[in-house]
Design a protein around this motif. Structure first.
Motif, PDB file in Angstrom:
ATOM      1  N   UNK A  74       4.728  -2.331   2.940  1.00  0.00           N
ATOM      2  CA  UNK A  74       4.401  -0.933   3.200  1.00  0.00           C
ATOM      3  C   UNK A  74       2.970  -0.787   3.699  1.00  0.00           C
ATOM      4  N   UNK A  75       2.059  -1.583   3.148  1.00  0.00           N
ATOM      5  CA  UNK A  75       0.684  -1.537   3.620  1.00  0.00           C
ATOM      6  C   UNK A  75       0.554  -1.949   5.074  1.00  0.00           C
ATOM      7  N   UNK A  76       1.360  -2.944   5.485  1.00  0.00           N
ATOM      8  CA  UNK A  76       1.315  -3.399   6.871  1.00  0.00           C
ATOM      9  C   UNK A  76       1.812  -2.335   7.839  1.00  0.00           C
ATOM     10  N   UNK A  77       2.643  -1.410   7.348  1.00  0.00           N
ATOM     11  CA  UNK A  77       3.177  -0.355   8.206  1.00  0.00           C
ATOM     12  C   UNK A  77       2.261   0.860   8.306  1.00  0.00           C
ATOM     13  N   UNK A  78       1.237   0.924   7.476  1.00  0.00           N
ATOM     14  CA  UNK A  78       0.348   2.077   7.487  1.00  0.00           C
ATOM     15  C   UNK A  78      -0.546   2.040   8.719  1.00  0.00           C
ATOM     16  N   UNK A  79      -0.729   3.179   9.345  1.00  0.00           N
ATOM     17  CA  UNK A  79      -1.668   3.310  10.446  1.00  0.00           C
ATOM     18  C   UNK A  79      -2.894   4.079   9.995  1.00  0.00           C
ATOM     19  N   UNK A  80      -3.928   4.092  10.822  1.00  0.00           N
ATOM     20  CA  UNK A  80      -5.174   4.773  10.455  1.00  0.00           C
ATOM     21  C   UNK A  80      -4.980   6.278  10.309  1.00  0.00           C
ATOM     22  N   UNK A  81      -3.907   6.807  10.923  1.00  0.00           N
ATOM     23  CA  UNK A  81      -3.662   8.243  10.833  1.00  0.00           C
ATOM     24  C   UNK A  81      -2.781   8.605   9.635  1.00  0.00           C
ATOM     25  N   UNK A  82      -2.388   7.615   8.841  1.00  0.00           N
ATOM     26  CA  UNK A  82      -1.506   7.881   7.700  1.00  0.00           C
ATOM     27  C   UNK A  82      -2.241   8.714   6.652  1.00  0.00           C
ATOM     28  N   UNK A  83      -1.454   9.502   5.904  1.00  0.00           N
ATOM     29  CA  UNK A  83      -2.030  10.291   4.813  1.00  0.00           C
ATOM     30  C   UNK A  83      -2.481   9.362   3.693  1.00  0.00           C
ATOM     31  N   UNK A 112     -13.146  -6.624  -4.598  1.00  0.00           N
ATOM     32  CA  UNK A 112     -13.479  -7.938  -4.050  1.00  0.00           C
ATOM     33  C   UNK A 112     -12.787  -8.185  -2.720  1.00  0.00           C
ATOM     34  N   UNK A 113     -11.576  -7.668  -2.570  1.00  0.00           N
ATOM     35  CA  UNK A 113     -10.845  -7.884  -1.320  1.00  0.00           C
ATOM     36  C   UNK A 113     -11.302  -6.936  -0.224  1.00  0.00           C
ATOM     37  N   UNK A 114     -11.687  -5.722  -0.587  1.00  0.00           N
ATOM     38  CA  UNK A 114     -11.978  -4.698   0.417  1.00  0.00           C
ATOM     39  C   UNK A 114     -13.423  -4.707   0.899  1.00  0.00           C
ATOM     40  N   UNK A 115     -14.375  -4.996   0.048  1.00  0.00           N
ATOM     41  CA  UNK A 115     -15.778  -4.893   0.445  1.00  0.00           C
ATOM     42  C   UNK A 115     -16.124  -5.752   1.663  1.00  0.00           C
ATOM     43  N   UNK A 116     -15.692  -7.016   1.747  1.00  0.00           N
ATOM     44  CA  UNK A 116     -16.025  -7.779   2.962  1.00  0.00           C
ATOM     45  C   UNK A 116     -15.508  -7.118   4.233  1.00  0.00           C
ATOM     46  N   UNK A 117     -14.377  -6.448   4.136  1.00  0.00           N
ATOM     47  CA  UNK A 117     -13.791  -5.843   5.325  1.00  0.00           C
ATOM     48  C   UNK A 117     -14.549  -4.583   5.767  1.00  0.00           C
ATOM     49  N   UNK A 118     -15.322  -3.974   4.847  1.00  0.00           N
ATOM     50  CA  UNK A 118     -16.129  -2.821   5.257  1.00  0.00           C
ATOM     51  C   UNK A 118     -17.123  -3.208   6.340  1.00  0.00           C
ATOM     52  N   UNK A 132      -2.154   5.741  -1.785  1.00  0.00           N
ATOM     53  CA  UNK A 132      -2.194   5.822  -3.244  1.00  0.00           C
ATOM     54  C   UNK A 132      -0.896   5.295  -3.852  1.00  0.00           C
ATOM     55  N   UNK A 133       0.218   5.577  -3.202  1.00  0.00           N
ATOM     56  CA  UNK A 133       1.500   5.061  -3.671  1.00  0.00           C
ATOM     57  C   UNK A 133       1.523   3.541  -3.586  1.00  0.00           C
ATOM     58  N   UNK A 134       1.125   3.004  -2.434  1.00  0.00           N
ATOM     59  CA  UNK A 134       1.120   1.543  -2.246  1.00  0.00           C
ATOM     60  C   UNK A 134       0.139   0.893  -3.212  1.00  0.00           C
ATOM     61  N   UNK A 135      -1.064   1.475  -3.344  1.00  0.00           N
ATOM     62  CA  UNK A 135      -2.083   0.893  -4.218  1.00  0.00           C
ATOM     63  C   UNK A 135      -1.612   0.857  -5.664  1.00  0.00           C
ATOM     64  N   UNK A 136      -0.966   1.921  -6.122  1.00  0.00           N
ATOM     65  CA  UNK A 136      -0.491   1.952  -7.508  1.00  0.00           C
ATOM     66  C   UNK A 136       0.586   0.898  -7.731  1.00  0.00           C
ATOM     67  N   UNK A 137       1.470   0.687  -6.769  1.00  0.00           N
ATOM     68  CA  UNK A 137       2.481  -0.377  -6.898  1.00  0.00           C
ATOM     69  C   UNK A 137       1.809  -1.740  -7.052  1.00  0.00           C
ATOM     70  N   UNK A 186      -5.286  -6.330   3.721  1.00  0.00           N
ATOM     71  CA  UNK A 186      -6.635  -5.962   4.171  1.00  0.00           C
ATOM     72  C   UNK A 186      -6.676  -5.714   5.672  1.00  0.00           C
ATOM     73  N   UNK A 187      -5.578  -5.213   6.221  1.00  0.00           N
ATOM     74  CA  UNK A 187      -5.623  -4.823   7.628  1.00  0.00           C
ATOM     75  C   UNK A 187      -6.513  -3.591   7.800  1.00  0.00           C
ATOM     76  N   UNK A 188      -6.880  -3.299   9.036  1.00  0.00           N
ATOM     77  CA  UNK A 188      -7.857  -2.242   9.309  1.00  0.00           C
ATOM     78  C   UNK A 188      -7.437  -0.900   8.726  1.00  0.00           C
ATOM     79  N   UNK A 189      -6.150  -0.548   8.883  1.00  0.00           N
ATOM     80  CA  UNK A 189      -5.692   0.758   8.417  1.00  0.00           C
ATOM     81  C   UNK A 189      -5.795   0.876   6.901  1.00  0.00           C
ATOM     82  N   UNK A 190      -5.427  -0.178   6.188  1.00  0.00           N
ATOM     83  CA  UNK A 190      -5.489  -0.140   4.723  1.00  0.00           C
ATOM     84  C   UNK A 190      -6.939  -0.023   4.251  1.00  0.00           C
TER      85      UNK A 190
END
Length: 811
Positions: free
Chosen positions: A133-142, A198-204, A147-152, A162-166
C-alpha cells in the motif's frame, strides 16, 4: 451500549454468521457499503478458512462491479478493509483493492479494526500489505491513507517503505499530527518516540523539494507564541542530547546543499546548520565542501558558507583567491560585497601578497552593480594596482534604437492524433497531472475521429487511463466556477460506452441549458461569474459528449491549424467539403471554427465556400464577407468590493477595496447572439483556476475581449497577492486583434504582481507585444500610474523595475 441493544447486536451477528456459513454474502456487502466495520468483523469471526476464501472471491467480483467512479467514504473504506483482510488469501490481492485511490480507510481506527480481524484469522502478511500500500501512495495522497498504512506497520513491527511519496506523507504527519485531546505533545518528544525515525530521517536529506515542507512552525498555545522552524530545531535538540549523531546531521545537510534544489527548499538545511553551529574544527574538516558552496550554491547558502569560512584561522590564501575569482563574477551584490571586504582584510594581513590579492579584487570592476565596480577600483588601487588598469573608463554606446527582435509567426499546430496508442498517451498526460488548463482541442479531435472508426476499441483503451487519473480530475471543484474537470472526464468516458439513450439525454439537457433560442447557436448566462467564452467551451464539450461516436465523422471542424488557436480558412473549407451534403456540421463546433478564422481573409475563399452549395458553406461565406465577429466597445470601470456580510466576515478583509476592470458592449446594430461582446466586470473575489488559459485560443483574433474576461484574475495577482494569474498574458500576446484599454490594464496589473514568476510572465508579454509593434506604451504607462495612485498595485517598485531596467549589454 444498553442491554437491549447488546442482545439485538448479538442476535443480528449470529444471524449473519449463519447466513455467511450457508453461502450468502448479500448482508455482508450491504454492511460494507453502510460503513459498519464492527459488524463486518463480528460477522466474519469464527468462519472457517475455506468459507472465508469463497467470500473473498465473491468480494473481489462485487468490488469490480461497482461503478469505477465511486468514491468510497471513510466508513465504507474501513469496512471494506476489514472484509478484505478477513477473507482474501494474499497481501497482493488485498493491496489490489485497498490500494485504489478511491478507497480511503479511516487512519488508525481502520488499522486497529484490520489488525483485530487479521489476528482473529491468523494472518501473517500485514507487513507485506503495508509495504504494498505504501508503494501505491503518491505525493498527492491524503495523509489519512498514510496513517492507516503506518498504523498497520507499527502493529506488526515492520519497517516502513521509504519511497519519496511515503517520506513526504510521513513528514506531513510529523508537521500536522492528527488532533488528540489533552495537551499537545512537543515535536521533539514525538520524534524521539517515533519508530520510523531511523528509516525516514536519512531520506529527508535526499528527496528533492522536501525542504519546503520542513520549514513549518509548531503551535503550542497560540500562533504568536509558536516555535519557529520546529523540525530543524528539534533535530538540533536531539543532536545536543546525543539521540542523533551531530556529525551525521552536519554531513547530510552539507551534502543536500551541494546537490542543490530550489532556494526555498534549501533553506531548511541552512537553518539546521545555523542551529547546530559547527565549530571551526568541524568546518575546517569540510573546507572543500564549504568552498564549493561559496562558489556554486544559491546566494543564501553561499552567504552561510562565506561566514563559516571567514572564521577559519588557517584557511589557505590560494583557496580563498581561487574561490574569489568565481564569487566576484556572481550577480549577488551582497555576497560579492562581503567577498571584497574579506579580500581587503587579507590584503592588509598579507602585505607581501597584496598586489596578487589586488588583481583578484580588480575582477569585480566588471560587476553589474555600479557601487561594487567603484569599490573594487578603490580597493585595488589602495593595495597597489594601477587605477587605469582597473577602470579604463566608461564605455560609450551609440544610440541604436529599439533592438527588440520581431516575434516569430505562430507555430503550426501539431498534426492530428492518428492512432489509438497516441490518443491514450495524450489523455494519460492530460489526466496524469493537476488540471491546469491544458489545451484540449487536439485530444478532443482525436477522440471524435477515432471513436467514429472503432468506438469499442477506444472505450477499452481509455477506461484504464481514466481510472488512473490524478485526484484533481475526480469531480467538479465548486469553488472554481470555470472548472471543467467532471465534464471533460465524462466526455472521455462516454466515448464508445454502451448506454446511448441515457447518455444522449444527459448531454442534450446540458446543451439545452446553454441555448437561448432555436434559430442558431446562442448562449444563455446561467452563472454571472462565468464569462461567455467559457460558456462556449462548456457547450462544445456537451455537444461532443452527445455526438461522439457518430459514424464517419472526420474530426472536429474547429481544431486550430496554428498554436495560438487560429484556423486557416482553407482548412475549414476542406473540412466542410469532407462532410459532404448529407452530413451537417455540429452547431457549436462550427460556431467555434468561425470564431477562430482570421479577420483579413481573401474574398476568393468566401466565393469557394458559397460554391459548396450547402447551408454551412453559405454561412461560412457570409461570415467571411461580413468580416467575422466585430471588435467590441470597451470601457474602463471601477468595481468595489461587496458589503460586509457579518461582523466576523473574515473573507471581506482579504478582498481588494476597488479594482479597475473593463466592460464590453457590442457595436451598434450587432445583435451579439453568443453574448461574447456583452460582459460586465466580475465581482471582486471570484476565483478562476488555470482554465483561463483556454480562452485565448478560443478567440485568437479578439485580444481585447479575452483580456477583459481575464482581467479579474490578472488583477488579483497584484491587488490580492494571488499567484499564477498572469500566465494568460504571454498567450494573449501571441493572439491577434487590438488590445485597447483591457490589454493596457492587464499589462499594468501584471507588472505590479506580487510574485516574481507572475511579473516575469507579464514582462514576457510586454516584450512580445513591443517587438510586434502592438504595445501601446503610453496607454499601459498611464494605466500603471493610475493603479499606483489608488494603491491597487501592491508592489509598484517591482513594476517600475520591470519597465525601466536596461537590457543586458546596454548602458
Amino acid at each position: 451500549m444498553r442491554r437491549a441493544e447488546q442482545e439485538l447486536f448479538v442476535k443480528s451477528t449470529v444471524r449473519r454468521r449463519r447466513e455467511l456459513a450457508a453461502g450468502g454474502t448479500g448482508d455482508l456487502f450491504e454492511l460494507v457499503k453502510a460503513g459498519s466495520a464492527d459488524l463486518v468483523a463480528a460477522a466474519l469471526a469464527g468462519l472457517p478458512e475455506p468459507r472465508r476464501r469463497e467470500i473473498g472471491v465473491a468480494l473481489t467480483d462485487w468490488f469490480r462491479r461497482q461503478d469505477s467512479s465511486t468514491w468510497w467514504s471513510r466508513g465504507a473504506s474501513t469496512a471494506l478493509a476489514v472484509a478484505v483482510v478477513g477473507c482474501l488469501p494474499t497481501a497482493a490481492q488485498a493491496a489490489a483493492i485497498l490500494g485504489r485511490s478511491s478507497v480511503d480507510p479511516d487512519g488508525e481506527r481502520a488499522a486497529a479494526l484490520v489488525s483485530g480481524a487479521a489476528a482473529e484469522r491468523g494472518v501473517t502478511w500485514l507487513g507485506d500489505l503495508g509495504h504494498r500500500l505504501g508503494a501505491k501512495l503518491g505525493r498527492q495522497a491524503w495523509v489519512q491513507r498514510w496513517r492507516f498504512v503506518a498504523a498497520l506497520l507499527r502493529d506488526v513491527g515492520a519497517e516502513p517503505p521509504t519511497n519519496d511519496a511515503v517520506v513526504q506523507l510521513w513528514l506531513t504527519e510529523v508537521a500536522f499530527p492528527e488532533g488528540r485531546t489533552g495537551r499537545p505533545v512537543p515535536l521533539v518528544d514525538r520524534l524521539r518516540a517515533d519508530p520510523f525515525r531511523a528509516a525516514m530521517l536519512p531520506r529527508l536529506f535526499e528527496v528533492d523539494g522536501l525542504g519546503t515542507t520542513m520549514m513549518f512552525d509548531e503551535v503550542v498555545t497560540t500562533w504568536e507564541d509558536r516555535r519557529r522552524h520546529a523540525l530543524p530545531a528539534a533535530l538540533a535538540q536531539l543532536a545536543a542530547e546525543g539521540t542523533l549523531d551531530r556529525a551525521w546531521l552536519i554531513d547530510r545537510s552539507i551534502g543536500r546543499l551541494l546537490r542543490g534544489d530550489r532556494p526555498a527548499a534549501l533553506r531548511a538545511f541552512t537553518v539546521l546548520l545555523d542551529l547546530l553551529r559547527p565549530t571551526t574544527t568541524e568546518v575546517a574538516a569540510r573546507t572543500t565542501d564549504y568552498l564549493r558552496l561559496l562558489t556554486d550554491a544559491p546566494a543564501p547558502v553561499a552567504t552561510m558558507a562565506q561566514k563559516a569560512l571567514r572564521e577559519l584561522p588557517d584557511l589557505a590564501l590560494e583557496s580563498i583567491l581561487d574561490a574569489s575569482r568565481d564569487v566576484l563574477h556572481r550577480p549577488d551584490k551582497a555576497l560579492a560585497k562581503a567577498q571584497l571586504t574579506w579580500l581587503d582584510r587579507l590584503a592588509r594581513q598579507h602585505r607581501d601578497r597584496a598586489a596578487e590579492i589586488a588583481e583578484v579584487i580588480a575582477l569585480a570592476a566588471a560587476h553589474p552593480a555600479v557601487e561594487l565596480r567603484d569599490r573594487a577600483g578603490a580597493l585595488a588601487a589602495r593595495h597597489g594596482l594601477d587605477p587605469v588598469a582597473v577602470n579604463p573608463g566608461p564605455t560609450v554606446a551609440r544610440p541604436r534604437g529599439d533592438d527588440l527582435p520581431t516575434p516569430a509567426p505562430p507555430a503550426p499546430a501539431p498534426p492530428p492524433i492518428a492512432d489509438m496508442d497516441e490518443l491514450a498517451e495524450e489523455i494519460a498526460a492530460l489526466l496524469g497531472t493537476p488540471s491546469q488548463g491544458t489545451p484540449l482541442d487536439r485530444v478532443l479531435d482525436g477522440l471524435v475521429r477515432l471513436t467514429a472508426i472503432d468506438a469499442v476499441r477506444v472505450h477499452a483503451a481509455l477506461t484504464p487511463v481514466i481510472e488512473r487519473r490524478h485526484w484533481s480530475w475526480g469531480n467538479e471543484h465548486r469553488w472554481d466556477p470555470l472548472c471543467l474537470c467532471e465534464v471533460v472526464v465524462d466526455v472521455l468516458r462516454t466515448a464508445g460506452a454502451d448506454h446511448q439513450p441515457r447518455r444522449r439525454s444527459r448531454w442534450q439537457s446540458l446543451l439545452a441549458a446553454v441555448r437561448r433560442n432555436d434559430r442558431g447557436p446562442a448562449l444563455v448566462a446561467t452563472d454571472p461569474r462565468v464569462p461567455p467564452v467559457h460558456r462556449l467551451l462548456r457547450a462544445r464539450l456537451a455537444e461532443i459528449g452527445a455526438q461522439v461516436g457518430d459514424p464517419g465523422r472526420p474530426g472536429l471542424l474547429a481544431t486550430p491549424t496554428s498554436a495560438n488557436g487560429l484556423l486557416d480558412p482553407l482548412a475549414l473549407l476542406e473540412r466542410l467539403a469532407a462532410l459532404g451534403d448529407d452530413r451537417a456540421p455540429w452547431s457549436w463546433d462550427f460556431a467555434q471554427a468561425l470564431l477562430r478564422l482570421p479577420a483579413d481573409t481573401d474574398d476568393t475563399v468566401a466565393d469557394k465556400a458559397a460554391a459548396l452549395g450547402t447551408p454551412a458553406g453559405e454561412r461560412l461565406a457570409e461570415w467571411l464577407r461580413d468580416g467575422g465577429l466585430p471588435q467590441p466597445v470597451t470601457r474602463a470601470t471601477t468595481v468595489t468590493r461587496r458589503p460586509r456580510k457579518s461582523r466576523y466576515d473574515w473573507e471581506f478583509e482579504q478582498l481588494a477595496e476597488r479594482r479597475l476592470l473593463v466592460e464590453l458592449r457590442p457595436t451598434d446594430g450587432y445583435e451579439d447572439p453568443l453574448g461574447l461582446l456583452t460582459a460586465d466586470p466580475a465581482p471582486i473575489g471570484v476565483e478562476y483556476g488555470g482554465w483561463v488559459k483556454l480562452w485565448p485560443s478560443a478567440l485568437p483574433g479578439h485580444r481585447s475581449v479575452v483580456a477583459a474576461y481575464a482581467l479579474p484574475v490578472v488583477a488579483a495577482s497584484a491587488d490580492m497577492d494571488q499567484q499564477g494569474g498572469t500566465a494568460v498574458l504571454p498567450l494573449l500576446a501571441e493572439c491577434a486583434g487590438s488590445g485597447g484599454v483591457a490589454l493596457d490594464l492587464a499589462v499594468a496589473y501584471g507588472l505590479g504582481a506580487r510574485h516574481g514568476a507572475d511579473r516575469i510572465a507579464a514582462l514576457d508579454a510586454l516584450l512580445t507585444l513591443a517587438g510586434a509593434g502592438q504595445l501601446d506604451p503610453t496607454g499601459a504607462g498611464r494605466r500603471l500610474g493610475e493603479l499606483v495612485a489608488v494603491g491597487a498595485v501592491s508592489r509598484p517598485g517591482c513594476a517600475n523595475r520591470c519597465v525601466t531596467s536596461p537590457r543586458p549589454g546596454r548602458r
